[in-house]
Design a protein around this motif. Structure first.
Motif, PDB file in Angstrom:
ATOM      1  N   CYS A   1       0.995  14.415 -15.397  1.00  0.00           N
ATOM      2  CA  CYS A   1       1.830  13.508 -14.599  1.00  0.00           C
ATOM      3  C   CYS A   1       1.630  13.742 -13.108  1.00  0.00           C
ATOM      4  CB  CYS A   1       3.302  13.693 -14.968  1.00  0.00           C
ATOM      5  SG  CYS A   1       3.737  13.107 -16.622  1.00  0.00           S
TER       6      CYS A   1
ATOM      7  N   MET B   1       0.443  10.661 -10.907  1.00  0.00           N
ATOM      8  CA  MET B   1       1.302  10.115  -9.867  1.00  0.00           C
ATOM      9  C   MET B   1       0.832  10.517  -8.467  1.00  0.00           C
ATOM     10  SD  MET B   1       5.074  10.285 -11.631  1.00  0.00           S
ATOM     11  CE  MET B   1       5.562   8.728 -10.887  1.00  0.00           C
TER      12      MET B   1
ATOM     13  N   LEU C   1      -0.579   2.641  -9.272  1.00  0.00           N
ATOM     14  CA  LEU C   1       0.758   2.915  -9.794  1.00  0.00           C
ATOM     15  C   LEU C   1       1.848   2.465  -8.835  1.00  0.00           C
ATOM     16  CD1 LEU C   1       2.689   4.298 -11.821  1.00  0.00           C
ATOM     17  CD2 LEU C   1       2.297   6.429 -10.575  1.00  0.00           C
ATOM     18  N   TYR C   2       1.648   2.705  -7.551  1.00  0.00           N
ATOM     19  CA  TYR C   2       2.702   2.432  -6.570  1.00  0.00           C
ATOM     20  C   TYR C   2       2.653   1.014  -6.005  1.00  0.00           C
ATOM     21  CZ  TYR C   2       3.149   7.484  -6.760  1.00  0.00           C
ATOM     22  OH  TYR C   2       3.326   8.770  -7.196  1.00  0.00           O
TER      23      TYR C   2
ATOM     24  N   TRP D   1       6.598   2.543 -10.777  1.00  0.00           N
ATOM     25  CA  TRP D   1       6.619   4.000 -10.726  1.00  0.00           C
ATOM     26  C   TRP D   1       8.038   4.540 -10.936  1.00  0.00           C
ATOM     27  CZ3 TRP D   1       9.574   6.675  -7.245  1.00  0.00           C
ATOM     28  CH2 TRP D   1      10.029   5.989  -6.115  1.00  0.00           C
TER      29      TRP D   1
ATOM     30  N   TYR E   1       8.405   4.652 -14.597  1.00  0.00           N
ATOM     31  CA  TYR E   1       7.512   5.654 -15.177  1.00  0.00           C
ATOM     32  C   TYR E   1       7.955   7.075 -14.887  1.00  0.00           C
ATOM     33  CZ  TYR E   1       4.158   1.900 -16.103  1.00  0.00           C
ATOM     34  OH  TYR E   1       3.537   0.763 -16.572  1.00  0.00           O
TER      35      TYR E   1
END
Length: 207
Positions: free
Chosen positions: A122, A126, A149-150, A162, A165
């Motif tokens: 993770c 991230m 992701l962002y 995000w 998540y």
């Protein structure tokens, strides 16, 4: 004797911190599970009523899905501490008491290893360090690393993905803490205490 007690004090303190953290986390998870269950029930009821009234709310379905996702991961973390995770006892129940204890320690240790591996995964996924280096500019990070992701948002709620998540790293950390607490109990380094707020029978399976 005094020197030995002083040497053991940090270890005992660390063990107590882990068990205490696990207990507090489990209490919070219990409240979160109840809240999410009420929320999910309310979302489904509203969805049914509005659909029959021919005035459906388009974001209800997605809300219910993400509610189930969070409910699943929080529940899985709590089940780890409650030792309600899956156990295959076909072989271990035929072992001696000593070997059953060893198998239980190995199984619990694997849970901790998996939790730590998930935390690392993770963290890499991230990429908070990369985001900070990009000046917390999501588009710049995506252009440099192809990590979108962002920049992604949900379809109907239009929330940043995000945020939703975050359940993965939270689950990874909480499962690791619970796994460490279970491991300390299996190693008989701390006494095994029944969890508060849960009515459970004693489980003999290796899990």
């Amino acid at each position: 004797m005094i020197e030995q007690a002083i040497a053991d004090a940090p270890a005992l303190s660390a063990r107590g911190v882990v068990v205490r953290a696990s207990s507090l986390l489990l209490a919070f998870e219990r409240i979160a599970l109840m809240g999410l269950m009420y929320l999910l029930t309310a979302l489904i009821m509203v969805n049914v009523v509005t659909r029959y009234s021919h005035f459906p709310i388009y974001w209800i379905d997605e809300s219910a899905v993400y509610c189930v996702v969070w409910l699943t991961f929080i529940g899985a973390s709590a089940m780890t501490r409650l030792r309600l995770d899956f156990a295959v006892t076909m072989m271990t129940e035929r072992l001696s008491a000593r070997n059953q204890k060893f198998a239980r320690i190995v199984a619990t240790g694997m849970v901790v290893v998996f939790g730590v591996a998930l935390i690392i995964t993770c963290f890499l996924w991230m990429d908070p360090i990369g985001l900070a280096r990009a000046g917390f500019d999501a588009r710049k990070l995506a252009a440099e690393t192809f990590n979108f992701l962002y920049t992604e948002r949900t379809q109907t709620l239009n929330w940043p993905t995000w945020v939703l998540y975050l359940t993965l790293p939270i689950f990874a950390v909480s499962m690791t803490i619970h796994g460490l607490a279970n491991l300390l109990e299996d190693l008989e380094l701390v006494p095994r205490t029944p969890p508060k707020g849960f009515q459970l029978s004693e489980l003999d399976g290796v899990n």
